[in-house]
Design an enzyme around this catalytic site. Structure first.
Site, PDB file in Angstrom:
ATOM      1  CG  ASP A 177      -1.863   1.179   1.189  1.00 37.34           C
ATOM      2  OD1 ASP A 177      -1.422   2.308   0.919  1.00 37.34           O
ATOM      3  OD2 ASP A 177      -3.059   0.952   1.396  1.00 37.34           O
ATOM      4  CG  HIS A 178       1.337   4.347  -3.146  1.00 33.58           C
ATOM      5  ND1 HIS A 178       0.099   4.001  -3.590  1.00 33.58           N
ATOM      6  CD2 HIS A 178       1.404   5.696  -3.242  1.00 33.58           C
ATOM      7  CE1 HIS A 178      -0.562   5.102  -3.945  1.00 33.58           C
ATOM      8  NE2 HIS A 178       0.217   6.152  -3.742  1.00 33.58           N
ATOM      9  CG  HIS A 240      -4.280   4.435  -0.621  1.00 31.57           C
ATOM     10  ND1 HIS A 240      -3.349   3.433  -0.636  1.00 31.57           N
ATOM     11  CD2 HIS A 240      -4.515   4.731  -1.922  1.00 31.57           C
ATOM     12  CE1 HIS A 240      -3.045   3.147  -1.902  1.00 31.57           C
ATOM     13  NE2 HIS A 240      -3.744   3.923  -2.692  1.00 31.57           N
TER      14      HIS A 240
HETATM   15  C1  BG6 Z   1      -3.825   4.820  -6.192  1.00 28.77           C
HETATM   16  C2  BG6 Z   1      -5.221   4.937  -6.728  1.00 28.77           C
HETATM   17  O1  BG6 Z   1      -3.703   3.690  -5.368  1.00 28.77           O
HETATM   18  O2  BG6 Z   1      -3.498   5.991  -5.445  1.00 28.77           O
HETATM   19  C3  BG6 Z   1      -5.373   6.169  -7.577  1.00 28.77           C
HETATM   20  O3  BG6 Z   1      -5.541   3.782  -7.487  1.00 28.77           O
HETATM   21  C4  BG6 Z   1      -4.928   7.401  -6.820  1.00 28.77           C
HETATM   22  O4  BG6 Z   1      -6.717   6.332  -8.034  1.00 28.77           O
HETATM   23  C5  BG6 Z   1      -3.545   7.188  -6.206  1.00 28.77           C
HETATM   24  O5  BG6 Z   1      -4.892   8.496  -7.726  1.00 28.77           O
HETATM   25  C6  BG6 Z   1      -3.177   8.334  -5.282  1.00 28.77           C
HETATM   26  O6  BG6 Z   1      -1.840   8.198  -4.899  1.00 28.77           O
HETATM   27  P1  BG6 Z   1      -0.959   9.475  -4.538  1.00 28.77           P
HETATM   28  O7  BG6 Z   1       0.333   8.895  -4.051  1.00 28.77           O
HETATM   29  O8  BG6 Z   1      -0.826  10.275  -5.787  1.00 28.77           O
HETATM   30  O9  BG6 Z   1      -1.705  10.217  -3.482  1.00 28.77           O
END
Ligand code: BG6
Length: 484
Positions: A177-178, A240
């Site tokens: 989960d980044h 997230h």
């Molecule tokens: C991804 C989603 O996991 O996270 C996207 O699938 C979203 O829809 C993105 O735009 C948001 O990531 P960050 O790091 O740009 O906030």
């Protein structure tokens, strides 16, 4: 500030789906930046594997373009790039057949960590895992990395967990989960558990409520097919926002170690109450000028998928009983801004007269952009004329507090991939966490389906549907302004 590079031993890293979008935008540029930081040891290899017919030289040309396009302001020399390209290789592979597997196996070096990054759809997880064994590439030094979406409900996530568990132990499976790799998200743990100041106040006796906002300006960005089947609930909240909620609400783990942290996060998810439909607002962005609206973006004029969601949640446990959590996330909103705000209660009694007003402390953790932490404290407005109070932020913007070196914040993928190589699962989701999150999400989605719930339209560039504001207003609270 001195940045520390923790050395790692030489490793082989295979990216399945190595010519795909995620590899191009995130994984390969992130590996390049780690290379530039000196974190790729002598002998490390990065191998792209995908269906496309390509040789090493063509893959290197592909990676060069990816590095040029997706590295933002990151400065590097041609020598850096050439050095990185020299550790890249490519194998054309049939994930569902036998083509390319023996060749891939011959590229693996003995007795070293092997990371297999499954940057492919979940339907290929099982077949890839199985072939890694068939072709003798899996041993105790093997780690696999899987991306979201990890299923689309409890049943599918259980099936995925089972298919991976047939081939690998849980300690070998890294579910990304980044958001957990974002610098400030980890700082949230440092703030909570590295200071005496906050933890004694971190409960419903002192905290009025907590807000979590992840607001984006982008739309569905050419991912209409996927997104329309997911919606904001599956795409953002189940993973997230849920992870952010866990870190903010969990009990102190006994150690900063994978299972200690993940056990505490799991308890948070399990303590979540079911959500009353009145405490959820769904929205869908409308067309604006020549910018298409959601329906045109996904190519379905009747879609009832949400691109915005706001919810009010409760946790049934001793620490948080009585403190609501408000979560919201949406696309095409006013600004790109993600933050968590811990809003403390007012003092129980004011010794000042009415003119001084009532004030509260707010701890704001800004995830992006402009990463940092603010603590609003109340002080006397300077000058004569009586005791007037004013709230001022104690601002811990990292670049200001830590100097120019803090300006380079490694991307989440850089950190997470190197954690896989090091064998540290702390910032990865365990199978039972993912399942518990789906178990909480499923009835909410099923309720919408039963009621044929339709999302409310909202303007591009707004803060979402007005009903989301009402969700807080009726409790005498308000969302913090979405600003970048
Ligand atoms: C991804 C989603 O996991 O996270 C996207 O699938 C979203 O829809 C993105 O735009 C948001 O990531 P960050 O790091 O740009 O906030």
């Amino acid at each position: 500030m001195v940045s520390r590079i923790i050395p790692v031993d030489a490793f082989d890293l295979v990216v399945f789906g190595g010519t795909g979008d995620l590899a191009r935008r995130k994984i390969l540029p992130a590996l390049f930046r780690r290379y530039c930081a000196g974190q790729m040891p002598e002998g490390a290899q990065v191998i792209g594997a995908a269906r496309s017919e390509m040789n090493d030289a063509e893959f290197r040309a592909f990676v060069t373009e990816a590095v040029e396009e997706f590295n933002g302001n990151f400065q590097y020399s041609d020598e850096d790039l050439q050095g990185f390209l020299s550790i890249l290789f490519y194998v054309t592979l049939d994930a569902l057949g036998d083509g390319g597997w023996s060749e891939l196996a011959t590229k693996m070096q003995a007795d070293r960590v092997r990371v297999f990054y499954f940057s492919v759809g979940p339907s290929l997880f099982g077949p890839l895992a199985e072939r890694l064994h068939t072709y003798g590439m899996a041993d105790m030094n093997t780690r696999i990395v899987v991306e979201k979406p990890f299923g689309r409900d409890l049943e599918t996530s259980k099936a995925l967990n089972r298919s991976l568990a047939d081939h690998f132990d849980e300690h070998q499976i890294y579910r990304i989960d980044h958001y957990l790799g974002k610098e400030t998200v980890q700082n949230l743990m440092a703030i909570r558990f590295g200071n005496m100041l906050f933890e004694p106040l971190w409960n419903s006796q002192y905290v009025d409520h907590i807000q979590i906002t992840v607001s984006e300006t982008v739309g569905v960005q050419g991912r209409g097919d996927y997104y329309d089947r997911a919606g904001a609930m599956r795409d953002m909240v189940q993973n997230h926002l849920m992870q952010l909620l866990c870190l903010i609400a969990m009990e102190p783990p006994s150690r900063f170690e994978p299972d200690a942290v993940r056990d505490e996060k799991l308890k948070v998810i399990r303590a979540l109450d079911p959500v009353d439909p009145d405490n959820i607002v769904r929205g869908q962005y409308s067309a604006e000028g020549d910018r298409a609206g959601y329906l045109a973006d996904v190519g379905d004029p009747h879609s009832t998928t949400e691109s915005f969601i706001a919810l009010k949640l409760h946790l049934s446990n001793w620490r948080w009983a009585g403190t609501p959590f408000y979560l919201r996330t949406g696309k095409r909103m006013r600004a790109r801004s993600s933050e968590i705000a811990v809003v403390f209660k007012e003092t129980p009694h004011s010794i000042f007269d009415e003119e001084a007003g009532r004030h509260r402390n707010i701890l704001t953790i800004r995830l992006q952009p402009n990463e940092g932490i603010d603590l609003d404290v109340t002080i006397k407005e300077p000058g004569p004329g009586g005791m007037r109070l004013v709230d001022v932020p104690l601002d811990m913007t990292f670049t200001e507090a830590l100097g120019p070196e803090a300006e380079y914040v490694p991307d989440a993928y850089e950190r997470l991939i190197m954690d896989v190589v090091r064998g540290n699962q702390t910032l990865f989701m365990r199978g039972d966490e993912v399942e518990a999150a789906w178990a909480w999400t499923d009835p909410i989605i099923a309720g919408w389906e039963e009621r044929r719930d339709k999302p409310l339209p909202y303007d591009t560039g707004s803060s979402g549907p007005v009903d989301a504001l009402a969700l807080m207003h009726r409790d005498g609270r308000r969302w913090r302004e979405v600003r970048s």
